[in-house]
Design a protein around this motif. Structure first.
Motif, PDB file in Angstrom:
ATOM      1  N   GLY A   1      54.552  35.832  49.824  1.00 18.08           N
ATOM      2  CA  GLY A   1      54.774  37.211  50.174  1.00 18.08           C
ATOM      3  C   GLY A   1      53.480  37.939  50.479  1.00 18.08           C
ATOM      4  O   GLY A   1      53.679  37.688  51.603  1.00 18.08           O
ATOM      5  N   ARG A   2      52.890  38.607  50.054  1.00 19.03           N
ATOM      6  CA  ARG A   2      51.515  39.606  49.796  1.00 19.03           C
ATOM      7  C   ARG A   2      50.599  38.955  50.486  1.00 19.03           C
ATOM      8  O   ARG A   2      49.309  39.507  50.282  1.00 19.03           O
ATOM      9  N   GLN A   3      50.549  37.783  49.622  1.00 13.14           N
ATOM     10  CA  GLN A   3      49.604  36.939  49.646  1.00 13.14           C
ATOM     11  C   GLN A   3      49.127  35.664  49.899  1.00 13.14           C
ATOM     12  O   GLN A   3      49.380  34.597  50.244  1.00 13.14           O
ATOM     13  N   THR A   4      47.830  35.812  50.604  1.00 11.99           N
ATOM     14  CA  THR A   4      46.561  34.460  51.508  1.00 11.99           C
ATOM     15  C   THR A   4      45.603  34.050  50.338  1.00 11.99           C
ATOM     16  O   THR A   4      44.587  34.362  50.453  1.00 11.99           O
ATOM     17  N   LEU A   5      46.255  31.880  50.353  1.00 14.17           N
ATOM     18  CA  LEU A   5      44.937  32.028  49.742  1.00 14.17           C
ATOM     19  C   LEU A   5      44.192  31.024  51.206  1.00 14.17           C
ATOM     20  O   LEU A   5      44.910  30.270  51.580  1.00 14.17           O
ATOM     21  N   VAL A   6      43.276  30.931  50.932  1.00 12.35           N
ATOM     22  CA  VAL A   6      42.382  29.985  52.146  1.00 12.35           C
ATOM     23  C   VAL A   6      41.150  29.309  51.228  1.00 12.35           C
ATOM     24  O   VAL A   6      40.823  29.321  50.942  1.00 12.35           O
ATOM     25  N   LEU A   7      41.422  28.123  51.635  1.00 12.25           N
ATOM     26  CA  LEU A   7      40.573  26.626  51.355  1.00 12.25           C
ATOM     27  C   LEU A   7      39.161  26.940  52.082  1.00 12.25           C
ATOM     28  O   LEU A   7      39.215  26.892  53.104  1.00 12.25           O
ATOM     29  N   ASP A   8      38.145  26.813  51.672  1.00 15.18           N
ATOM     30  CA  ASP A   8      37.379  27.782  52.262  1.00 15.18           C
ATOM     31  C   ASP A   8      35.547  27.854  51.386  1.00 15.18           C
ATOM     32  O   ASP A   8      36.319  28.737  49.866  1.00 15.18           O
ATOM     33  N   ASP A   9      34.867  27.966  51.467  1.00 20.42           N
ATOM     34  CA  ASP A   9      33.265  28.845  49.998  1.00 20.42           C
ATOM     35  C   ASP A   9      33.631  30.488  51.334  1.00 20.42           C
ATOM     36  O   ASP A   9      33.719  30.534  52.136  1.00 20.42           O
ATOM     37  N   CYS A  10      33.445  31.042  50.115  1.00 23.34           N
ATOM     38  CA  CYS A  10      33.633  32.102  50.228  1.00 23.34           C
ATOM     39  C   CYS A  10      32.700  33.059  51.008  1.00 23.34           C
ATOM     40  O   CYS A  10      32.736  33.867  51.728  1.00 23.34           O
ATOM     41  N   LEU A  11      31.452  32.232  50.702  1.00 21.54           N
ATOM     42  CA  LEU A  11      29.994  32.683  51.375  1.00 21.54           C
ATOM     43  C   LEU A  11      30.375  33.031  52.707  1.00 21.54           C
ATOM     44  O   LEU A  11      29.957  33.513  53.672  1.00 21.54           O
TER      45      LEU A  11
ATOM     46  N   LEU B   1      29.055  40.567  50.768  1.00 23.17           N
ATOM     47  CA  LEU B   1      30.727  40.968  50.253  1.00 23.17           C
ATOM     48  C   LEU B   1      30.322  42.690  50.755  1.00 23.17           C
ATOM     49  O   LEU B   1      31.034  42.959  51.342  1.00 23.17           O
ATOM     50  N   ILE B   2      28.816  42.900  50.954  1.00 25.08           N
ATOM     51  CA  ILE B   2      29.119  44.377  50.937  1.00 25.08           C
ATOM     52  C   ILE B   2      29.525  45.250  52.479  1.00 25.08           C
ATOM     53  O   ILE B   2      30.080  46.115  52.465  1.00 25.08           O
ATOM     54  N   ARG B   3      29.201  44.459  52.759  1.00 27.75           N
ATOM     55  CA  ARG B   3      29.432  44.922  54.284  1.00 27.75           C
ATOM     56  C   ARG B   3      30.787  45.233  54.749  1.00 27.75           C
ATOM     57  O   ARG B   3      31.577  45.083  55.502  1.00 27.75           O
TER      58      ARG B   3
ATOM     59  N   THR C   1      47.564  51.275  47.027  1.00 32.50           N
ATOM     60  CA  THR C   1      47.686  50.453  47.689  1.00 32.50           C
ATOM     61  C   THR C   1      46.681  49.975  48.558  1.00 32.50           C
ATOM     62  O   THR C   1      45.234  50.209  48.665  1.00 32.50           O
ATOM     63  N   GLY C   2      46.221  48.688  49.439  1.00 38.71           N
ATOM     64  CA  GLY C   2      44.648  48.431  50.076  1.00 38.71           C
ATOM     65  C   GLY C   2      45.092  46.751  49.944  1.00 38.71           C
ATOM     66  O   GLY C   2      46.068  45.878  49.059  1.00 38.71           O
ATOM     67  N   VAL C   3      43.332  46.303  49.985  1.00 41.42           N
ATOM     68  CA  VAL C   3      43.172  44.771  50.030  1.00 41.42           C
ATOM     69  C   VAL C   3      42.463  44.158  48.637  1.00 41.42           C
ATOM     70  O   VAL C   3      41.402  44.904  49.001  1.00 41.42           O
ATOM     71  N   VAL C   4      43.451  43.429  47.991  1.00 43.51           N
ATOM     72  CA  VAL C   4      42.705  42.888  46.886  1.00 43.51           C
ATOM     73  C   VAL C   4      42.135  41.814  46.966  1.00 43.51           C
ATOM     74  O   VAL C   4      42.528  40.692  47.645  1.00 43.51           O
ATOM     75  N   LEU C   5      40.266  41.460  46.999  1.00 42.48           N
ATOM     76  CA  LEU C   5      39.548  40.034  47.202  1.00 42.48           C
ATOM     77  C   LEU C   5      40.052  39.467  46.048  1.00 42.48           C
ATOM     78  O   LEU C   5      38.479  40.059  45.174  1.00 42.48           O
ATOM     79  N   ASP C   6      39.670  38.338  46.209  1.00 43.03           N
ATOM     80  CA  ASP C   6      39.849  37.258  45.068  1.00 43.03           C
ATOM     81  C   ASP C   6      38.752  36.144  45.571  1.00 43.03           C
ATOM     82  O   ASP C   6      39.037  35.531  46.302  1.00 43.03           O
ATOM     83  N   PRO C   7      36.974  36.113  45.814  1.00 44.28           N
ATOM     84  CA  PRO C   7      36.638  34.560  46.327  1.00 44.28           C
ATOM     85  C   PRO C   7      36.192  33.382  45.429  1.00 44.28           C
ATOM     86  O   PRO C   7      35.919  33.327  46.459  1.00 44.28           O
ATOM     87  N   PHE C   8      36.411  34.328  44.550  1.00 42.78           N
ATOM     88  CA  PHE C   8      36.703  32.662  43.381  1.00 42.78           C
ATOM     89  C   PHE C   8      37.977  32.510  43.081  1.00 42.78           C
ATOM     90  O   PHE C   8      38.217  32.603  41.621  1.00 42.78           O
ATOM     91  N   ALA C   9      38.746  32.156  44.023  1.00 44.69           N
ATOM     92  CA  ALA C   9      40.115  32.396  43.303  1.00 44.69           C
ATOM     93  C   ALA C   9      40.906  31.197  42.135  1.00 44.69           C
ATOM     94  O   ALA C   9      41.586  31.507  41.297  1.00 44.69           O
ATOM     95  N   GLY C  10      39.942  30.339  41.828  1.00 44.08           N
ATOM     96  CA  GLY C  10      40.193  29.059  41.038  1.00 44.08           C
ATOM     97  C   GLY C  10      41.946  28.557  41.367  1.00 44.08           C
ATOM     98  O   GLY C  10      42.202  28.120  41.932  1.00 44.08           O
TER      99      GLY C  10
END
Ligand SMILES: C[S@@+](CC[C@H](N)C(=O)[O-])C[C@H]1O[C@@H](n2cnc3c(N)ncnc32)[C@H](O)[C@@H]1O
Length: 302
Positions: free
Chosen positions: A21-31, A111-113, A255-264
Motif C-alpha cells: 500500500g502506502r508503506q515502505t519497509l527497509v532493512l537497514d541501519d537507520c543511521l 534526523l533533524i536534517r 497528509t505527509g510522510v511518517v518515519l519509524d526509524p526503529f520499526a520492529g
C-alpha cells in the motif's frame, strides 16, 4: 511524496525493501539510512527505540530466541503471574547513560536534517531514559514540546529485592510502572508563524481530536492485545489503538510522510496504512524485518 530509497534494480536492494500500500519497509541501519535520505522530506516521526543499546544486538537476540541467558530477563512465574521476557532496566550505570546519550545525539543530528521544519517527533521511553533522550534531542536542535502519557500497566518494576524476596516481602526496589512516557519534540518552524509553516510544509501543529477538542497528552491504553502480539511477535510490540491516535495527531493536515526509524514489527507502518497515510520504516534485524512484512497488512486490516 515518494522518497528515493535505494537503487530499485539490484536483487540485493529488492530483498532489503518491502512495500505494501502506502508503506515502505527497509532493512537497514537507520543511521545509514538517515544520512542518505533527502533533507526536509519527513513530516513526522513515531518511534520506539531500543534503549539498552545491547538488547537488540545479534548475540542478545540469539539468546532471547533460544530462551537462555543474556540481558533479556525471563523470570519464572512470580506472584501468580507469568511474564514475557523484558530487558533489564532497573539500573543504568554511568556507562549506560553515556552510551544512550551519545547514541541519541548522533541519531538526532542525522534526523533533524531529514525532518521538515515543524515536524513532530514522538519517542517512546521510560522514566529512566527519558531525560537522557531529551538532553540529546535538544542539543541537536529539536524543541521539547511536552510528553504524552500512555496509561498502561506493564510488568516493569515493582519487584522485591532480587535474591531476598522472602526477607524483604514489603519492599519494592522501584515502582511498578503504570504509565509509559512518550517524549514529544519538534524541529523548529522556519516560517514566522505556525499558520505559515502549515501552509508551506504541512507541519508545525498537531491534529485536533475534533474541532472542539485538541489532542490530549494523556491516552488510556491497555497492553497490546494477544491477537496483535500473535500477528506481530516482537518483544516490544505496541498496540494499534494507541499508535493510530499518535500517527493521526502527528500529521496536522492529514497528509505527509511518517518515519519509524526503529520499526520492529512495523506497528507504526500498520497504523499509517490503516489511516491511509504514507509511512517509511527502517529495521536493522532481518528476522524482525521479515515478521514485519507479514504483519503490516494483517495489523492494518484490524
Ligand atoms: C523497541 S523495538 C521497536 C518495536 C516496535 N515498536 C513494534 O511495535 O514492533 C526497537 C527495534 O529497533 C531495531 N533497531 C535497533 N537498532 C537499530 C538501528 N540502528 N536501525 C534500525 N533499527 C534498529 C531493533 O532490532 C528493534 O526491532
Amino acid at each position: 511524496m515518494t522518497i528515493a530509497l535505494d537503487s530499485p534494480n539490484s536483487l540485493e536492494s529488492a530483498s532489503r525493501l518491502f512495500q505494501h500500500g502506502r508503506q515502505t519497509l527497509v532493512l537497514d541501519d537507520c543511521l545509514d539510512w538517515l544520512r542518505a535520505a533527502p533533507s526536509n522530506s519527513i513530516s513526522a516521526v513515531v518511534t520506539d527505540p531500543p534503549y539498552g543499546l545491547v538488547e537488540y544486538q545479534p548475540d542478545q537476540q540469539q539468546k532471547l530466541r533460544a530462551g537462555r541467558g543474556g540481558i533479556w530477563r525471563i523470570p519464572p512465574s512470580f506472584d501468580g503471574s507469568s511474564r514475557r521476557p523484558l530487558p533489564r532496566f532497573t539500573v543504568l550505570s554511568a556507562n549506560d547513560r553515556q552510551a544512550v546519550t551519545v547514541f541519541f545525539r548522533e541519531w538526532a543530528t542525522a534526523l533533524i536534517r531529514v525532518a521538515r521544519p515543524g515536524a513532530h517527533v514522538f519517542i517512546a521511553g521510560n522514566p529512566l531514559v527519558g531525560p537522557l533522550v531529551s538532553t540529546a534531542m535538544e542539543a541537536s536542535g529539536f524543541e521539547r514540546r511536552g510528553e504524552i502519557v500512555r496509561l498502561v500497566r506493564t510488568f516493569r518494576g515493582g519487584d522485591r529485592p532480587k535474591g531476598a524476596e522472602d526477607e524483604f516481602k514489603s519492599v519494592s526496589s522501584m515502582p511498578r510502572s503504570c504509565w509509559e512516557p512518550w517524549g514529544l519534540y519538534r524541529k523548529p518552524i522556519d516560517q514566522p508563524t505556525v499558520a505559515a509553516n502549515l501552509r508551506v510544509w504541512g507541519t508545525g501543529g498537531l491534529r485536533r481530536l475534533s474541532e472542539k477538542t485538541p489532542f490530549l497528552d494523556v491516552i488510556e491504553s491497555g497492553v497490546t492485545p494477544a491477537r496483535e502480539r500473535s500477528l506481530a511477535p516482537h518483544p516490544s510490540v505496541k498496540p494499534q489503538a494507541f499508535l493510530r491516535q499518535i500517527v493521526r495527531a502527528a500529521l496536522p493536515l492529514g497528509t505527509g510522510v511518517v518515519l519509524d526509524p526503529f520499526a520492529g514489527c512495523a506497528t507504526t507502518l500498520a497504523a499509517c496504512e490503516a489511516l491511509g497515510v504514507q509511512g517509511i520504516g527502517i529495521e536493522i534485524d532481518e528476522h524482525y524485518f521479515r515478521l514485519a512484512a507479514r504483519a503490516i497488512p494483517k495489523l492494518a486490516a484490524l
